[in-house]
Structure formats: C-alpha cells, structure tokens
Design a protein around this motif. Structure first.
Motif, PDB file in Angstrom:
ATOM      1  N   LYS A 197       0.369  -1.013   0.037  1.00 25.97           N
ATOM      2  CA  LYS A 197       0.170  -0.016  -0.100  1.00 25.97           C
ATOM      3  C   LYS A 197       0.702   1.573   0.380  1.00 25.97           C
ATOM      4  O   LYS A 197       1.969   1.265   0.569  1.00 25.97           O
ATOM      5  N   GLY A 198       0.354   2.354  -0.495  1.00 27.82           N
ATOM      6  CA  GLY A 198       1.384   3.174  -0.121  1.00 27.82           C
ATOM      7  C   GLY A 198       0.009   5.022  -0.648  1.00 27.82           C
ATOM      8  O   GLY A 198      -0.996   4.091  -1.118  1.00 27.82           O
ATOM      9  N   TYR A 199       0.698   5.945  -1.258  1.00 27.98           N
ATOM     10  CA  TYR A 199      -0.262   7.022  -1.363  1.00 27.98           C
ATOM     11  C   TYR A 199       0.295   8.190  -1.924  1.00 27.98           C
ATOM     12  O   TYR A 199       1.590   8.082  -1.620  1.00 27.98           O
ATOM     13  N   LYS A 200      -0.246   8.913  -2.057  1.00 27.13           N
ATOM     14  CA  LYS A 200       0.105  10.440  -2.406  1.00 27.13           C
ATOM     15  C   LYS A 200      -1.054  11.401  -2.898  1.00 27.13           C
ATOM     16  O   LYS A 200      -2.667  10.973  -2.120  1.00 27.13           O
ATOM     17  N   ASP A 223       3.778   8.223  -1.828  1.00 28.13           N
ATOM     18  CA  ASP A 223       4.478   6.910  -0.846  1.00 28.13           C
ATOM     19  C   ASP A 223       4.206   6.121  -1.793  1.00 28.13           C
ATOM     20  O   ASP A 223       3.101   5.500  -1.337  1.00 28.13           O
ATOM     21  N   GLN A 224       5.238   5.628  -2.323  1.00 26.87           N
ATOM     22  CA  GLN A 224       5.243   4.612  -3.610  1.00 26.87           C
ATOM     23  C   GLN A 224       5.805   3.350  -3.197  1.00 26.87           C
ATOM     24  O   GLN A 224       7.187   3.330  -2.888  1.00 26.87           O
ATOM     25  N   PRO A 225       5.110   1.553  -2.538  1.00 29.05           N
ATOM     26  CA  PRO A 225       5.729   0.501  -2.643  1.00 29.05           C
ATOM     27  C   PRO A 225       6.287  -0.112  -4.186  1.00 29.05           C
ATOM     28  O   PRO A 225       6.137   0.087  -5.214  1.00 29.05           O
ATOM     29  N   SER A 226       8.066  -0.174  -3.698  1.00 26.37           N
ATOM     30  CA  SER A 226       8.282  -0.593  -4.761  1.00 26.37           C
ATOM     31  C   SER A 226       8.359  -2.038  -4.624  1.00 26.37           C
ATOM     32  O   SER A 226       9.611  -2.575  -3.242  1.00 26.37           O
ATOM     33  N   LEU A 227       8.459  -2.727  -4.975  1.00 32.09           N
ATOM     34  CA  LEU A 227       8.323  -4.298  -4.717  1.00 32.09           C
ATOM     35  C   LEU A 227       8.535  -4.215  -6.412  1.00 32.09           C
ATOM     36  O   LEU A 227       8.202  -4.621  -7.948  1.00 32.09           O
ATOM     37  N   GLU A 228       9.210  -6.287  -6.475  1.00 34.01           N
ATOM     38  CA  GLU A 228       9.772  -6.597  -7.760  1.00 34.01           C
ATOM     39  C   GLU A 228      10.228  -7.755  -7.193  1.00 34.01           C
ATOM     40  O   GLU A 228      10.186  -8.917  -5.938  1.00 34.01           O
ATOM     41  N   ARG A 229      10.070  -8.994  -8.022  1.00 37.13           N
ATOM     42  CA  ARG A 229      10.268 -10.842  -8.184  1.00 37.13           C
ATOM     43  C   ARG A 229      10.472 -11.227  -9.410  1.00 37.13           C
ATOM     44  O   ARG A 229      10.164 -10.474 -10.095  1.00 37.13           O
ATOM     45  N   GLY A 230      11.422 -11.991  -8.842  1.00 36.05           N
ATOM     46  CA  GLY A 230      11.995 -12.686 -10.714  1.00 36.05           C
ATOM     47  C   GLY A 230      13.659 -13.278 -10.129  1.00 36.05           C
ATOM     48  O   GLY A 230      13.946 -13.913  -8.975  1.00 36.05           O
ATOM     49  N   ILE A 231      13.849 -13.693 -11.350  1.00 36.50           N
ATOM     50  CA  ILE A 231      15.085 -14.235 -11.544  1.00 36.50           C
ATOM     51  C   ILE A 231      15.953 -13.586 -12.188  1.00 36.50           C
ATOM     52  O   ILE A 231      15.979 -12.961 -13.430  1.00 36.50           O
ATOM     53  N   GLU A 232      17.385 -13.379 -11.909  1.00 38.32           N
ATOM     54  CA  GLU A 232      18.623 -12.531 -12.581  1.00 38.32           C
ATOM     55  C   GLU A 232      19.883 -14.172 -13.152  1.00 38.32           C
ATOM     56  O   GLU A 232      20.371 -14.468 -12.370  1.00 38.32           O
TER      57      GLU A 232
END
Length: 919
Positions: A197-200, A223-232
């Motif tokens: 969650k975030g807000y502006k 205030d923005q959530p910074s989310l990521e998932r994956g393979i590198e």
C-alpha cells in the motif's frame, strides 16, 4: 562535494518572497493595467488532447505536445506516463515506473531536457534525465521538439523535451487544486513484510494578487511501494578462460551465476514549485520559478542462488561432475556451445540480504525578464540547477551451516527460468547463522623439521559490506540572452538572435567497499525466515531476516560506514567533469506564398562550442622495463592524479516550413544538422595506462570523446478537422555521422598514442522511419457515444547504426525499437472521464546508465493502463486508476542472444483510488 539542496531551496524561496514584496510595493505606484484574456476551460482527458493538438498545429517545427490548463490536472502519476503516449516515444521501466525515454528509436543518450527552455542537470552519471522525478501535478505542459529550431538549446539529436510551468497572469481567477489517492500493488499480497500500500497527495494554488502580480505554489508527495520479483543472471562467461565440461575441445559459454530475487521497499517522492510573475508595465514582465524534487528509496533486495556457474578455466568442473544431474550443453548454429542447464555439488551457494539506500534531490531555479521596446524585444533568462544522489548497497552475507546440497539451474526456456535444489536444504532459517566457531588448521613446527597441525577455534562472523557508496553531484549555471524584432523584408517577418552560456560541474565521490563483521555476542535469536516469491517462478524459498534493521544495529553496530567519514576514496571511481558550453544563433521567421499556397517557417544557424576538463586518477606503472644499459627494473604501480582537457565546436543550421495546402491541411518540412554531447560518465578519467605493450595500451574512460553529429530531414502531412481531431503522417531521415560506444580504438594522452579499450567514437549510419497519428473525438455519434474519442499512433524506425559489441553479433543502437505503438480510447461526457491505454514497443537495446559496458537486449513489451473518473460536482472528481494491467514482465538478455537470460522480473499491477477537488 555534497550539495545541501534543502538549504539552497529555502534560501531561494526567501529570496523570491522578498522580490515579491518589492514587486507589490512598486506596483502601488503604477497604474493598474487591464487585459482581455481568452480562457479555455480544460476538464477531462479529451479536453487536454484537444488543447495540445491546437498548439501542435501552429507550432513552427515538428513537435509533440502535452497540455493542461491548470496545475494538478494532468491525468498521470509522473510526466513520463504522459510522454509515452506521444508518437515515436517509448520508455524503459525502472521499479515498474516509466523512466528514461527514447525518441524515434534513439535512446536517452541522444535526448536533451529543459525546464522553461532552460537546460537542467541530472542525478544520473550521464546527461539523460529520469522523467519520473517530475510529478505530473506540477507540470503545466510539455513539448517534445523533433526538428530543431535555432533558438532552442542544442544537444538533442533524437529530440528536446521542454517542461513548462504555469503562468499565473494568464489566469482570470484563483485556482486551488487538492488531490489525494491511495494505491495498492498486487505483489504486496505475495511478498512478506509489505502490504503493497501507498498514497499520494498534491496541493496547488494559482492566484493573482492584482492585475500585474500573480503567483503559483504547489506541493506533491508520493509514497509508492517498490516491489519486484524474478530471476537474474549475472552476465556470461564468454571469454578465453571458459571451461570445457564435455571434454570435446569446444569451450562453452556459461552464466556467471543465477539468483532468485525480490525487492520490498518504498519510494518516496516530494516535490515543490513556486512561481512569481510580475508585470509592472505593458512593456516589462518578470517571472521567477523554483522547482524542487526529492526521491528517497529504501529497498530490501533479497537474493539467493548459484553464484559460481561460470566454470572459469574448468575450475567448476569437479562440482558439476559431482552433481547427480548431467550438464546440458547445446550447440548453436554457428558452432558455439552454451551451457543451458546444470548443477553443482556443494559449490557456489550465494545468499545475500542487502538493503539499497538512495536519496535523489533536484533543484531548478531561474529568473526570466522580458522587455518589449518600440522595435526590439529583449529576453534575459538566468538559471541554476543542481542535482545529487547519495546511495549505498549494504549487503549482509549470513553464514551457511546447512550441510551438503546440490543446486542447479535450467534456462532452456528463458521465459520460464528455473533454479533447482536437487538435494539438501538451503532455505530453512536454521541453516544460516550470523556467526559460527570453527576449528581451523594451524600448522606449527613443534621441533626442527617436524610440523604438526594444532587446530584452533576461530569465530567466523557474517559480514556486512557497503558497496558503491557514492555521492554524485551535478550543478549548472546558465544565461540566455535573446533579441527579436519584426521585419518587413520580403518573406522575412522577424529577426531574432542571441547567445547562451552554461557552466556545469559533475562530480562523483566514491569510497572503497567498507566491511563490518557480526558480533559474536549479538544476543539475537530467531532472526531468520524464508519465503517463496510466488508468481509461478520455479525457485527455492529465499532466506532473509525478520527484522533487517534489528540485525544491522544489534549484530553489526549499524548499517553505515564504520569509519564515519569518506576519506578512504576509491580514486579510480571518483572523478570531476567541468564543462562550459557557449552558443550563439541567428534566425529569421518567414511568412509568404508559393504560388497560391501560403507558408510560414524559420531558417537559422546556431554555433556551439564545448570545453571540457576531466579530472581524476589513473593507474600508472606496475610493469617491468629496461634502462638504457639493458638492465631490467620494475616501475611501481601508482594511482596518479590526472587532468585532461578537450574542446569541440559545431555549426548547426536549421530550416522549418509549413505549407498550408487548405484551411484544414498542411505539409510540414524540416532540415537541420544536430549534435548530442558525449555522456559525461564516459568522459571521466580513471584509466589504466601500460606503455610496454605493443602498441601501448589504455583502458577506462575517454576524456577525448567528440559529440554525436547527425544531419536530418523531416517531411509530413497533417489534416485537422473539428476542435480535437487530426490525422498526420511524418517521415524522418537522420544520417548519424558519428557514434559513441564501447570498443577498441586509439586515444592520445600528451604526445603519446595508446590502443584504447573503452568508450570510443566510431562510425554512425542512417536512421529513418515514419510516424502516424490518428486522433478523433466522435462527437458526431448519437448520445451517449458522442463522448467517445481515440488517440492512436504508430512509429516505425529502421536503423543501420549498431553498438560496437559483441564483435560477432553487435547490438542495435541503444534505445532503438523498430515498432512503437500507443492507443488510448477515451470517454468524456456527463461528468465521466475515462480512458484505456495500451502501449507497445518492440525489442530494444538497453545501456546501463552507471555501467555503460553492461548492455542488454530487452524483449518487446505491451503495457496497459486504465482510469475512470466522475465529477460528483463541478469541483469534485473521484478517480480509479489501474496501471500495468497485464503485469507485463521485463525480460532481458546478454550478448544480444535470446538464449542468454539476464533478467526475468515483474513489478505487479498497481491500483489507485482518489479524488481531485478544484476551487
């Protein structure tokens, strides 16, 4: 050098307010002036498109425009979201946000950005600007110039992006805008420790204190959530030290390492704007502006996987052969062999629990004075901008105590990469520790010639490393002076000329990696956990900490440099670029007829000179050589200071013409020579020189780079009907005379020439293509369908320009997508304001801003966004937005090869619900 932007912003704000007081005082002694102002009320997405289209139609060059009429009404989160809907413009994504842009298939290196026609700096090490730092709520309009005008700043072969602020005196009433939104990222449901969650929120006011003095003030916070998932995958071993797992005398390319990863953090953005506009008489106007933006990013960047897959000089062969899984090697059409699957026994497990800390700040301030005389109009603009970034990657490496394991990978299908634990347990929290006591061999000569192993108990603690601990700052002063007057000289209707001077300093201050070791008596228990990243990724659960801050503070004594200063410099990575640009131009506007066809346009020439001094350090010595008597001696390796100067200049003619075929149709023509300056990072010093090789060699930065140069031609047809409908087609041709990339070449240092590996000038090539735009309001349809409209465009770019690597399969020009398309269907009627947008770009080459040698092939992307708003009253609008509806993954590859995975990551869908209230 550390710039205190906040103090500077406060000081400039106070200065502006004092100026405002003087303006009001002076005004009391002046007669109030009155003027009739045409007001175009803009509400809804369709209305903003109509206003932009009118401005595009009457512009003097090939230009795309984003327009609003009030602060806070552009319908996007950042200005980049608006830019990517324009013809020929695409953006790369960072943390799920549209960020750096390409124009007509040419990447960020070939763009230039201005604010109120004043060049601005960047917190990137190069020149390109991350446009997501500019809140849409604070920008009034944006112009993207694709064909140059002599009076505009040079530096953008691809295009010039100019952001404009509101003019308070153009309003006939006070305008107050208040908005707020709650946001939710879908990945917050899958990843632990975050709810996604975030807000502006935003506030702005535009007002006139009197007929001749007005102001605008705006604030925005996000205030923005910074989310990521994956393979590198960590690049590929394709060098001469590759291994030969199948013993067939053919060396195999193999990934360095492969990790499952996730990011869980926050991205806070604060922005502010202050504008004061005073018109003490009908001849004199003064406008000051101050813009401030700050990013604060903090991200947990958990990673776990196989970290030693490269098999350098067959060093990993035993671990591969000890595995129960046979390596899978494929033979390519060119005879090369690639390792696409395999596993290692008890080797290469890499577990990292880092946190990324980053603060970006930007300040832009200026004063613009315009005086309209009886004959001449004079404009003076003085500006200052500065930006900085402070960042460090703090990595905690726990100690694995879990016993035997067999860990492997499978990338036969890069769209579904796999990290596989064939045996053992590498995920359970009890398999990791912040420190262990181990018995270490200790050989001692107990008697003459007799050696015995007397093991000793030694504490081995987890380590914390601070990597890339840097402070980068960029500041620029600029002065623009312009003169213009009307003419009655045949087809020439106006003469203008002027000059521009900028003085820019960009400095990177970086310290060496610092290390902390976990305390043996930290007293922590149950500090570890593990989790699945979800999303269908085939990977083991990642180990991490329940409370990263608690572990950092209690076990390591903090997460900052233990030296508490920046004296341990990484001299080769630290540099200073000082650049002075001087430009002058002359331009004639034209109006006339060719037969029965009216025309208008301009012709001009611009001269630009650049002087650069690059200061830093370089490696010297570290080799053996002979004296005049033939005796060998060692030249010690030293890191020596160095300063190298360079300059270049160019004449840049330009021509723009509009032929008005009918009242509704016109042909637009443009021709020019253009230039883009080299990326500042790549002009740094800090290279290693070895005069003993034949020929003498050097590697690293290249302070002697010359600019990109191109000749270009545009021709287009535009047809307009109604208030907000048009169809246009435009053909463009650019002959890139020179290019800049990573390769081998020759540089001169003093009187000596060196064979150089690094960034060099090289051959360019032709870039050509077309852009098609269709925009229509379907107001001819019966209700309720008469509120519908469409905004669609497509661009095709064909390029003969390539990067200089890999030698056997070079990448296409950085940022180039052959196909870019955007379509927005909108509805604006009876209080409803809705739109659905789809953006597509084909594959393109991405060049890392901080490490230009890291080049990737990016697969094609299709993203979709939607929003719906409803005016509950004339003043109150409620909105619902959805971004990245398809949850489009970002998939990239190494070596311009679709079989060599680099990243396969996703950022999740994002939803916002909010309101906007206008008084």
């Amino acid at each position: 050098m550390k710039i205190n932007l906040k103090k500077t912003a406060v000081a400039l704000s106070i200065t502006q307010l004092l100026c405002a007081g003087n303006a009001l005082s002076a005004e009391n002694s002046e007669n109030e002036m009155s003027s009739d102002i045409e007001v175009i009320e803009v509400k809804g997405f369709g209305a903003t498109l109509g206003k932009a289209l009118r401005e595009k139609r009457y512009s003097q060059s090939v230009v795309e425009i984003i327009s609003s009429d009030d602060l806070g009404t552009l319908p996007d989160v950042s200005i980049t979201d608006s830019l990517v809907r324009l013809p020929g413009i695409a953006a790369s994504r960072d943390r799920g946000n549209a960020s750096r842009i390409s124009i007509r298939g040419m990447g960020p290196r070939l763009n230039v950005a201005t604010m109120n026609n004043r060049e601005i700096v960047s917190a990137e090490p190069s020149r390109d600007v991350r446009f997501e730092q500019f809140p849409a709520e604070l920008i009034d309009s944006v112009e993207v110039y694709k064909s140059p005008i002599a009076s505009k700043a040079e530096g953008g072969i691809a295009g010039l992006v100019n952001m404009n602020f509101v003019s308070p005196l153009s309003k006939d009433k006070r305008i107050i805008n208040i908005g707020a939104s709650m946001m939710k990222n879908q990945l917050g449901d899958d990843l632990p420790g975050t709810d996604g969650k975030g807000y502006k929120a935003n506030f702005s006011i535009v007002d006139q204190v009197s007929d001749s003095f007005g102001y605008a003030f705006g604030l925005t916070y996000q205030d923005q959530p910074s989310l990521e998932r994956g393979i590198e995958s960590w690049d590929y071993n394709n060098a001469a030290d590759r291994g030969d797992l199948n013993d067939n005398q053919i060396l195999e390319d193999a990934p360095w390492g492969m990790m499952v990863k996730s990011k869980r953090g926050e991205n806070e953005r604060t922005g502010g704007l202050l504008i004061l506009e005073w018109q003490p008489s009908d001849r004199l106007s003064i406008k000051t502006d101050l813009f401030y933006s700050q990013f604060d990013i903090r991200e947990l960047d958990d990673q776990m996987g196989a970290g030693d897959l490269g098999n350098w000089q067959n060093g990993g062969s035993d671990a591969y052969k000890a595995s129960a899984v046979e390596p899978l090697i494929v033979t390519k059409a060119n005879g090369e062999e690639h390792l696409v699957a395999g596993s290692q026994k008890n080797n290469g497990l890499d577990v990292s629990t880092p946190t990324w800390f980053q603060t970006n700040e930007m300040l832009s301030a200026g004063v613009n004075v315009e005086y309209v005389g009886d004959v001449w109009t004079t404009k003076l603009d003085v500006g200052f901008s500065e930006a900085s970034i402070e960042s460090v990657w703090v990595d905690v490496n726990p100690v694995y105590v879990g016993g035997d394991y067999d860990l492997g990978f499978d990338i036969q299908d890069p769209q579904t990469p796999k990290l596989i634990v064939h045996s053992g347990d590498i995920s359970s929290p009890e398999k990791y520790s912040l420190g262990v006591v181990q018995s270490v061999d200790n050989w001692v000569e107990t008697s003459p010639g007799v050696w015995e192993n007397l093991p000793v108990e030694t504490y081995v603690g987890a380590t914390m490393e601070g990597n890339n601990d840097r402070v980068l700052s960029d500041e620029m002063y600029n002065i623009n002076l312009d003169f213009s007057r009307d003419l009655d000289l045949g087809i020439f209707s106006q003469l203008s000329f002027g000059a521009r001077i900028t003085d820019r300093n960009k400095e990177n201050d970086e310290i060496n990696t610092w290390v902390r070791t976990a305390k043996q008596d930290h007293g922590l228990t149950n500090y570890g956990t593990s989790y699945s990243i979800g999303g269908g990724y085939h990977a083991p659960d990642i180990y991490t900490f329940n409370n990263w801050n608690l572990v950092a503070n209690q076990a390591f004594g903090g997460a900052t440099n233990p030296a508490d200063n920046r004296s341990d410099k990484n001299l080769l990575a630290s540099w200073l670029l000082e650049e002075t640009n001087t430009a002058a131009y002359a331009m004639l506007n034209m109006v006339g007829d060719i037969g029965d066809i009216p025309f208008s346009g301009n012709i001009g020439i611009r001269y630009a000179k650049t002087e650069v001094t690059s200061t830093g350090h370089q490696n010297e010595g570290g080799f053996w050589t002979q004296d005049q008597d033939g005796n060998w001696y060692e030249v010690p390796l030293v890191v020596a200071p160095v300063s190298i100067g360079h300059d270049y200049s160019e004449f840049l003619p330009s021509f723009n013409m509009i032929l008005n075929l009918t009242e509704d149709s016109q042909v637009r023509i443009g021709a020019a020579r253009t230039m883009s300056r080299p990326p500042l990072l790549e002009m740094r010093t800090g290279y290693t020189i070895d005069p003993t090789t034949q020929p003498p060699s050097a590697s690293g930065g290249n302070p002697k780079l010359d600019p990109y140069i191109a000749d270009q031609f545009d021709i287009g047809y535009e047809y307009y009907w109604g208030e907000s409908s048009a169809a246009t087609i435009n053909f463009f041709y650019k002959d890139l005379k020179s290019h800049i990339g990573i390769d081998s070449g020759t540089i001169n240092v003093g009187d000596d020439s060196y064979a150089f590996t690094g960034t060099v000038n090289g051959d360019g090539g032709v870039i050509k293509g077309l852009e098609v735009l269709y925009q229509q309001s379907f107001d001819m349809l019966p209700a309720p369908f008469d509120g519908m409209g469409i905004f669609a465009n497509y661009s095709y770019t064909d390029s003969g320009v390539q990067e200089f690597k890999p030698d056997n399969n070079p990448y296409n020009l950085g940022g180039l997508s052959k196909d870019i398309a955007s379509a927005t269907l909108w509805y604006d009627k009876d209080g409803f304001d809705a739109r659905v947008s789809v953006n597509y770009r084909s594959e393109y080459t991405g060049i890392n801003s901080w490490t230009p040698s890291r080049v990737n092939l990016n697969s094609s992307e299709t993203t979709a966004d939607a929003s719906v708003g409803y005016f509950v009253t004339d003043n109150l609008k409620v909105t619902l937005q959805a971004q990245n509806l398809t949850n489009e993954k970002s998939v990239t590859y190494w070596d311009n090869d679709y079989s060599k995975l680099a990243f396969n990551v996703e950022w999740g869908r994002r939803y916002l619900i909010g309101f906007q209230y206008t008084l």
